[in-house]
Every structure is written in structure tokens, then in C-alpha cells.
Design a protein around this motif. Structure first.
Motif, PDB file in Angstrom:
ATOM      1  N   MET A 122     -27.924 -21.970 -13.226  1.00 14.32           N
ATOM      2  CA  MET A 122     -26.483 -21.724 -13.333  1.00 14.32           C
ATOM      3  C   MET A 122     -25.965 -22.236 -14.683  1.00 14.32           C
ATOM      4  O   MET A 122     -26.310 -23.329 -15.098  1.00 14.32           O
ATOM      5  N   ARG A 123     -25.172 -21.439 -15.321  1.00 21.24           N
ATOM      6  CA  ARG A 123     -24.610 -21.803 -16.618  1.00 21.24           C
ATOM      7  C   ARG A 123     -23.325 -22.596 -16.437  1.00 21.24           C
ATOM      8  O   ARG A 123     -22.573 -22.365 -15.507  1.00 21.24           O
ATOM      9  N   TRP A 124     -23.084 -23.513 -17.362  1.00 22.52           N
ATOM     10  CA  TRP A 124     -21.851 -24.288 -17.343  1.00 22.52           C
ATOM     11  C   TRP A 124     -20.712 -23.437 -17.883  1.00 22.52           C
ATOM     12  O   TRP A 124     -20.869 -22.729 -18.876  1.00 22.52           O
ATOM     13  N   LYS A 125     -19.558 -23.529 -17.252  1.00 23.84           N
ATOM     14  CA  LYS A 125     -18.354 -22.832 -17.723  1.00 23.84           C
ATOM     15  C   LYS A 125     -17.618 -23.767 -18.677  1.00 23.84           C
ATOM     16  O   LYS A 125     -17.244 -24.877 -18.292  1.00 23.84           O
ATOM     17  N   VAL A 126     -17.405 -23.283 -19.895  1.00 20.83           N
ATOM     18  CA  VAL A 126     -16.817 -24.113 -20.938  1.00 20.83           C
ATOM     19  C   VAL A 126     -15.534 -23.470 -21.459  1.00 20.83           C
ATOM     20  O   VAL A 126     -15.507 -22.276 -21.741  1.00 20.83           O
ATOM     21  N   GLY A 127     -14.503 -24.289 -21.588  1.00 20.54           N
ATOM     22  CA  GLY A 127     -13.249 -23.853 -22.193  1.00 20.54           C
ATOM     23  C   GLY A 127     -13.062 -24.537 -23.532  1.00 20.54           C
ATOM     24  O   GLY A 127     -13.594 -25.625 -23.762  1.00 20.54           O
ATOM     25  N   LEU A 128     -12.320 -23.908 -24.425  1.00 22.20           N
ATOM     26  CA  LEU A 128     -12.076 -24.456 -25.756  1.00 22.20           C
ATOM     27  C   LEU A 128     -10.605 -24.308 -26.108  1.00 22.20           C
ATOM     28  O   LEU A 128     -10.055 -23.204 -26.068  1.00 22.20           O
ATOM     29  N   VAL A 129      -9.982 -25.437 -26.432  1.00 22.70           N
ATOM     30  CA  VAL A 129      -8.585 -25.458 -26.863  1.00 22.70           C
ATOM     31  C   VAL A 129      -8.552 -25.943 -28.302  1.00 22.70           C
ATOM     32  O   VAL A 129      -8.997 -27.052 -28.599  1.00 22.70           O
ATOM     33  N   ASP A 157      -7.865 -24.832 -13.682  1.00 27.66           N
ATOM     34  CA  ASP A 157      -7.415 -24.234 -12.427  1.00 27.66           C
ATOM     35  C   ASP A 157      -7.770 -22.756 -12.290  1.00 27.66           C
ATOM     36  O   ASP A 157      -8.186 -22.319 -11.227  1.00 27.66           O
ATOM     37  N   TYR A 158      -7.621 -21.988 -13.350  1.00 26.21           N
ATOM     38  CA  TYR A 158      -7.869 -20.546 -13.271  1.00 26.21           C
ATOM     39  C   TYR A 158      -9.339 -20.207 -13.535  1.00 26.21           C
ATOM     40  O   TYR A 158      -9.943 -19.432 -12.809  1.00 26.21           O
ATOM     41  N   TYR A 159      -9.896 -20.782 -14.595  1.00 30.91           N
ATOM     42  CA  TYR A 159     -11.269 -20.440 -14.996  1.00 30.91           C
ATOM     43  C   TYR A 159     -12.323 -21.357 -14.372  1.00 30.91           C
ATOM     44  O   TYR A 159     -13.510 -21.131 -14.542  1.00 30.91           O
ATOM     45  N   GLN A 160     -11.884 -22.413 -13.690  1.00 28.50           N
ATOM     46  CA  GLN A 160     -12.805 -23.367 -13.061  1.00 28.50           C
ATOM     47  C   GLN A 160     -13.816 -23.929 -14.078  1.00 28.50           C
ATOM     48  O   GLN A 160     -15.007 -24.048 -13.788  1.00 28.50           O
ATOM     49  N   ALA A 161     -13.316 -24.272 -15.258  1.00 30.89           N
ATOM     50  CA  ALA A 161     -14.187 -24.797 -16.313  1.00 30.89           C
ATOM     51  C   ALA A 161     -14.822 -26.112 -15.881  1.00 30.89           C
ATOM     52  O   ALA A 161     -14.160 -26.981 -15.307  1.00 30.89           O
ATOM     53  N   ASP A 162     -16.118 -26.246 -16.156  1.00 32.60           N
ATOM     54  CA  ASP A 162     -16.828 -27.497 -15.914  1.00 32.60           C
ATOM     55  C   ASP A 162     -16.581 -28.469 -17.064  1.00 32.60           C
ATOM     56  O   ASP A 162     -16.588 -29.689 -16.869  1.00 32.60           O
ATOM     57  N   LEU A 163     -16.372 -27.922 -18.261  1.00 33.85           N
ATOM     58  CA  LEU A 163     -16.244 -28.706 -19.479  1.00 33.85           C
ATOM     59  C   LEU A 163     -15.203 -28.045 -20.372  1.00 33.85           C
ATOM     60  O   LEU A 163     -15.199 -26.827 -20.531  1.00 33.85           O
ATOM     61  N   ILE A 164     -14.328 -28.868 -20.932  1.00 33.84           N
ATOM     62  CA  ILE A 164     -13.344 -28.375 -21.898  1.00 33.84           C
ATOM     63  C   ILE A 164     -13.464 -29.210 -23.160  1.00 33.84           C
ATOM     64  O   ILE A 164     -13.438 -30.440 -23.106  1.00 33.84           O
ATOM     65  N   LEU A 182     -22.416 -33.513 -16.523  1.00 31.49           N
ATOM     66  CA  LEU A 182     -21.918 -32.363 -15.772  1.00 31.49           C
ATOM     67  C   LEU A 182     -22.597 -32.228 -14.415  1.00 31.49           C
ATOM     68  O   LEU A 182     -21.947 -31.886 -13.425  1.00 31.49           O
ATOM     69  N   ARG A 183     -23.881 -32.511 -14.350  1.00 33.77           N
ATOM     70  CA  ARG A 183     -24.569 -32.476 -13.048  1.00 33.77           C
ATOM     71  C   ARG A 183     -23.986 -33.516 -12.102  1.00 33.77           C
ATOM     72  O   ARG A 183     -23.757 -33.243 -10.927  1.00 33.77           O
ATOM     73  N   ASP A 204     -27.367 -37.679  -6.556  1.00 29.21           N
ATOM     74  CA  ASP A 204     -26.356 -38.727  -6.469  1.00 29.21           C
ATOM     75  C   ASP A 204     -26.391 -39.728  -7.622  1.00 29.21           C
ATOM     76  O   ASP A 204     -25.378 -40.209  -8.061  1.00 29.21           O
ATOM     77  N   HIS A 205     -27.581 -40.087  -8.077  1.00 28.84           N
ATOM     78  CA  HIS A 205     -27.715 -41.158  -9.047  1.00 28.84           C
ATOM     79  C   HIS A 205     -28.377 -40.656 -10.332  1.00 28.84           C
ATOM     80  O   HIS A 205     -29.563 -40.410 -10.342  1.00 28.84           O
ATOM     81  N   LEU A 206     -27.575 -40.527 -11.352  1.00 27.63           N
ATOM     82  CA  LEU A 206     -28.111 -40.014 -12.610  1.00 27.63           C
ATOM     83  C   LEU A 206     -28.096 -41.065 -13.708  1.00 27.63           C
ATOM     84  O   LEU A 206     -28.519 -40.807 -14.808  1.00 27.63           O
ATOM     85  N   LEU A 207     -27.560 -42.247 -13.425  1.00 25.63           N
ATOM     86  CA  LEU A 207     -27.513 -43.294 -14.462  1.00 25.63           C
ATOM     87  C   LEU A 207     -28.569 -44.335 -14.195  1.00 25.63           C
ATOM     88  O   LEU A 207     -28.939 -44.623 -13.123  1.00 25.63           O
TER      89      LEU A 207
END
Length: 164
Positions: A1-8, A61-68, A152-153, A161-164
Motif C-alpha cells: 500500500m502506498r502512502w498518501k501524501v499532501g503538499l502545502v 479530512d477529504y484526501y485522508q493523507a497519511d503525511l503532509i 507512518l506504520r 505495536d512496537h516500532l521504537l
């Protein structure tokens, strides 16, 4: 699955069509090639807190971006308000990303300490402020890119659950 990214892109002159956002191409390339993400929305807005906030909220809210990512508006000029807009949108800060970016910038120039970028989380979206120049974007993204998939995961629940 690809991450959805927004850019402002926060830029008065860019929002009026007087300046091209050359940082966007650097982000697009790094997102697609290194992060395996997809740019789902891109907006150029004036350096106004409300406009920056509205663009980020729409992407979440609209694009459900994972990362902006935001570009521009993180310096010390009076119109640089991107960190303030981000702080009004996020629920939790993630200081490690801007710390790593400032460290990378300061290794080249002491001017890196003038970078006021912030980063944080709203819901399941990570927001990170980047500089407005292609060089600054590349330098900052290179400093954090390897940790973005892990973050992001964890944030989206797609990695255990534990990524650190």
C-alpha cells in the motif's frame, strides 16, 4: 500500500502566480522514489495562518493523507507563520523530525538554527514543515526520510505495536 501524501506550499508570491514552487518537484521525486508514496493533493496558499490550516485540514479530512509536508514560511520574517498554523492543527508534537532537520542544516551553516519548523500528529496524519527552497527541502528530507516509513506504520497501525 502506498502512502498518501499532501503538499502545502506557503507563499504569497506563489499563490498569486508570480513565483513557481520549485521545491514541489524535489518532494514529488523523493516521495515517489524513496517513500513509495503518492501525492494526493498539492496546494499553493498565501502566508496566512487560516489558509495554511484550511489546506492541511482538507488534505487530512477529504484526501485522508497519511503525511503532509509544508514548504515555506518557517523562517523569521514577519509573514512566516507556517509553524504557528501547524501547531494550531496538530494534537501532538513530534520534535525529533525538526531537530534532525535543523541538525543536518547546521552541519553546513549556522543559519540552520533560524529554521523554526515543527512537526506533529493530528489523528493518523503526520505533518512536517520543510524549507521553501529545493536545496533546503532535499537536505531536510534526506535527514528524516529513513524514519518516515516507521513513523507512518506506527501512526496508521500498519506496522505492529512496537516500532521504537
Amino acid at each position: 500500500m502506498r502512502w498518501k501524501v499532501g503538499l502545502v506550499c506557503a507563499s504569497d508570491s506563489g499563490s498569486r502566480g508570480e513565483r513557481e514552487d520549485t521545491s514541489a518537484q524535489v518532494i514529488r521525486e523523493l516521495v515517489e522514489e524513496e517513500l513509495f508514496g503518492e501525492l494526493v493533493d498539492y496546494q499553493v496558499v498565501p502566508d496566512e495562518t487560516q489558509d495554511i490550516m484550511a489546506a492541511m485540514i482538507e488534505m487530512m479530512d477529504y484526501y485522508q493523507a497519511d503525511l503532509i509536508f509544508t514548504t515555506g514560511g518557517i523562517g523569521m520574517m514577519p509573514r512566516d507563520v507556517t509553524p504557528e498554523a501547524t501547531l494550531k492543527v496538530i494534537e501532538r508534537q513530534t520534535p525529533g523530525f525538526p531537530e534532525a532537520m535543523r541538525y543536518a542544516m547546521m552541519r553546513k551553516s549556522g543559519a540552520g538554527m533560524l529554521n523554526r519548523a515543527t512537526a506533529g500528529i493530528r489523528g493518523k496524519t503526520l505533518i512536517i514543515n520543510l524549507p521553501g527552497t529545493p536545496e533546503g527541502v532535499h537536505e531536510c528530507l534526506s535527514a528524516i526520510l529513513d524514519q518516515l516509513p516507521r513513523a507512518l506504520r506506527a501512526l496508521t497501525g500498519r506496522g505492529g505495536d512496537h516500532l521504537l
